[in-house]
Design a protein around this motif. Structure first.
Motif, PDB file in Angstrom:
ATOM      1  N   ASN A 150       0.830  -1.218   0.000  1.00  0.00           N
ATOM      2  CA  ASN A 150       0.000   0.000   0.000  1.00  0.00           C
ATOM      3  C   ASN A 150       0.853   1.252   0.000  1.00  0.00           C
ATOM      4  OD1 ASN A 150      -2.362  -1.469   0.038  1.00  0.00           O
ATOM      5  ND2 ASN A 150      -2.627  -1.338   2.250  1.00  0.00           N
ATOM      6  N   HIS A 151       1.923   1.234   0.807  1.00  0.00           N
ATOM      7  CA  HIS A 151       2.830   2.381   0.882  1.00  0.00           C
ATOM      8  C   HIS A 151       3.451   2.671  -0.482  1.00  0.00           C
ATOM      9  CE1 HIS A 151       6.835   4.189   1.408  1.00  0.00           C
ATOM     10  NE2 HIS A 151       6.264   4.879   2.383  1.00  0.00           N
ATOM     11  N   ASP A 152       3.963   1.630  -1.118  1.00  0.00           N
ATOM     12  CA  ASP A 152       4.614   1.812  -2.418  1.00  0.00           C
ATOM     13  C   ASP A 152       3.629   2.283  -3.484  1.00  0.00           C
ATOM     14  OD1 ASP A 152       6.961   1.055  -1.251  1.00  0.00           O
ATOM     15  OD2 ASP A 152       7.030  -0.939  -2.167  1.00  0.00           O
ATOM     16  N   GLU A 153       2.404   1.763  -3.448  1.00  0.00           N
ATOM     17  CA  GLU A 153       1.391   2.174  -4.412  1.00  0.00           C
ATOM     18  C   GLU A 153       1.049   3.655  -4.251  1.00  0.00           C
ATOM     19  OE1 GLU A 153      -3.334   1.405  -4.934  1.00  0.00           O
ATOM     20  OE2 GLU A 153      -2.093  -0.367  -4.607  1.00  0.00           O
ATOM     21  N   LYS A 154       0.867   4.102  -3.015  1.00  0.00           N
ATOM     22  CA  LYS A 154       0.537   5.515  -2.781  1.00  0.00           C
ATOM     23  C   LYS A 154       1.717   6.422  -3.106  1.00  0.00           C
ATOM     24  CE  LYS A 154      -3.101   4.539   0.422  1.00  0.00           C
ATOM     25  NZ  LYS A 154      -4.314   5.214   0.427  1.00  0.00           N
ATOM     26  N   LEU A 155       2.933   5.966  -2.806  1.00  0.00           N
ATOM     27  CA  LEU A 155       4.113   6.747  -3.149  1.00  0.00           C
ATOM     28  C   LEU A 155       4.261   6.886  -4.658  1.00  0.00           C
ATOM     29  CD1 LEU A 155       6.629   8.232  -2.162  1.00  0.00           C
ATOM     30  CD2 LEU A 155       7.840   6.038  -2.227  1.00  0.00           C
ATOM     31  N   GLN A 156       4.001   5.804  -5.391  1.00  0.00           N
ATOM     32  CA  GLN A 156       4.061   5.847  -6.857  1.00  0.00           C
ATOM     33  C   GLN A 156       3.050   6.840  -7.415  1.00  0.00           C
ATOM     34  OE1 GLN A 156       3.477   1.903  -8.373  1.00  0.00           O
ATOM     35  NE2 GLN A 156       5.321   1.996  -9.609  1.00  0.00           N
ATOM     36  N   LYS A 157       1.835   6.846  -6.854  1.00  0.00           N
ATOM     37  CA  LYS A 157       0.822   7.800  -7.295  1.00  0.00           C
ATOM     38  C   LYS A 157       1.278   9.232  -7.061  1.00  0.00           C
ATOM     39  CE  LYS A 157      -3.547   5.366  -6.956  1.00  0.00           C
ATOM     40  NZ  LYS A 157      -4.846   5.340  -6.268  1.00  0.00           N
ATOM     41  N   CYS A 158       1.869   9.481  -5.891  1.00  0.00           N
ATOM     42  CA  CYS A 158       2.352  10.838  -5.587  1.00  0.00           C
ATOM     43  C   CYS A 158       3.411  11.283  -6.589  1.00  0.00           C
ATOM     44  CB  CYS A 158       2.937  10.900  -4.176  1.00  0.00           C
ATOM     45  SG  CYS A 158       1.727  10.957  -2.871  1.00  0.00           S
ATOM     46  N   TRP A 159       4.393  10.420  -6.823  1.00  0.00           N
ATOM     47  CA  TRP A 159       5.462  10.781  -7.748  1.00  0.00           C
ATOM     48  C   TRP A 159       4.947  10.964  -9.163  1.00  0.00           C
ATOM     49  CZ3 TRP A 159       9.555  13.160  -6.657  1.00  0.00           C
ATOM     50  CH2 TRP A 159      10.235  12.936  -5.465  1.00  0.00           C
ATOM     51  N   GLY A 160       4.047  10.075  -9.597  1.00  0.00           N
ATOM     52  CA  GLY A 160       3.493  10.196 -10.937  1.00  0.00           C
ATOM     53  C   GLY A 160       2.732  11.504 -11.120  1.00  0.00           C
ATOM     54  N   THR A 161       1.908  11.849 -10.138  1.00  0.00           N
ATOM     55  CA  THR A 161       1.134  13.078 -10.197  1.00  0.00           C
ATOM     56  C   THR A 161       2.041  14.289 -10.097  1.00  0.00           C
ATOM     57  OG1 THR A 161      -0.674  11.911  -9.128  1.00  0.00           O
ATOM     58  CG2 THR A 161      -0.868  14.287  -9.243  1.00  0.00           C
ATOM     59  N   TRP A 162       3.057  14.211  -9.251  1.00  0.00           N
ATOM     60  CA  TRP A 162       3.993  15.323  -9.088  1.00  0.00           C
ATOM     61  C   TRP A 162       4.719  15.613 -10.402  1.00  0.00           C
ATOM     62  CZ3 TRP A 162       5.143  18.991  -5.696  1.00  0.00           C
ATOM     63  CH2 TRP A 162       6.364  19.663  -5.821  1.00  0.00           C
ATOM     64  N   HIS A 163       5.156  14.567 -11.078  1.00  0.00           N
ATOM     65  CA  HIS A 163       5.875  14.750 -12.343  1.00  0.00           C
ATOM     66  C   HIS A 163       4.965  15.264 -13.451  1.00  0.00           C
ATOM     67  CE1 HIS A 163       9.761  13.371 -11.048  1.00  0.00           C
ATOM     68  NE2 HIS A 163       9.205  12.304 -10.481  1.00  0.00           N
ATOM     69  N   GLU A 164       3.671  14.927 -13.404  1.00  0.00           N
ATOM     70  CA  GLU A 164       2.737  15.464 -14.387  1.00  0.00           C
ATOM     71  C   GLU A 164       2.569  16.968 -14.227  1.00  0.00           C
ATOM     72  OE1 GLU A 164      -1.073  13.524 -14.466  1.00  0.00           O
ATOM     73  OE2 GLU A 164      -0.151  11.545 -14.430  1.00  0.00           O
ATOM     74  N   ASN A 165       2.713  17.449 -12.982  1.00  0.00           N
ATOM     75  CA  ASN A 165       2.529  18.876 -12.702  1.00  0.00           C
ATOM     76  C   ASN A 165       3.787  19.694 -12.941  1.00  0.00           C
ATOM     77  OD1 ASN A 165      -0.193  19.230 -11.946  1.00  0.00           O
ATOM     78  ND2 ASN A 165       0.221  18.132 -10.056  1.00  0.00           N
ATOM     79  N   SER A 166       4.935  19.040 -12.991  1.00  0.00           N
ATOM     80  CA  SER A 166       6.173  19.821 -13.142  1.00  0.00           C
ATOM     81  C   SER A 166       6.659  19.849 -14.561  1.00  0.00           C
ATOM     82  CB  SER A 166       7.250  19.279 -12.233  1.00  0.00           C
ATOM     83  OG  SER A 166       7.345  17.892 -12.244  1.00  0.00           O
TER      84      SER A 166
END
Length: 134
Positions: free
Chosen positions: A118-134
């Motif tokens: 669960n931790h890795d899945e949520k972390l992946q979502k954060c990084w993916g979304t963060w990179h879409e915004n930058s």
């Protein structure tokens, strides 16, 4: 989540909820590619349209079926759905960060492997979304 699969064609059903759209979209891309490899693209489009419910169905229920076997039929269908259902990355960013930072404690009795997954899945979502915004 409202994701179900029909037994006859193994197509993911979309419940019309924006929060489940992103996962459904990925699964439908795989399904369409499989059908395309089997030379059944037109059937794929019909199955996808038939699997829609709620808002998604109302978006495409009046679309013409004349160009269903055209090369761009899948892309046109996805473009219509994307316009209405895809969440902006800035909206997902807040949801993903909240999920990671506030809704991630290990529950009593939860296996360590389950917590780490669960931790890795949520972390992946954060990084993916963060990179879409930058």
């Amino acid at each position: 989540m409202g994701l179900m699969i029909t037994n006859d064609s193994f197509i993911a059903l979309f419940d019309g909820q924006p929060q489940s759209y992103q996962e459904w979209r990925k699964r439908i891309n795989i399904y369409h590619l499989k059908m395309k490899l089997q030379k059944r693209s037109a059937e794929s489009i019909l199955n996808i349209i038939g699997s829609l419910q709620g808002t998604a169905w109302r978006l495409v229920e009046n679309c013409g079926l004349a160009k269903i076997d055209g090369d761009s039929a899948f892309d046109d269908l996805m473009k219509t759905l994307d316009t209405a259902l895809r969440c902006d990355a800035r909206v997902r960013l807040r949801q993903d960060f909240d999920g990671y930072f506030t809704h991630l404690p290990r529950k009593p009795g939860q296996a360590l492997l389950s917590f780490i997954t669960n931790h890795d899945e949520k972390l992946q979502k954060c990084w993916g979304t963060w990179h879409e915004n930058s």
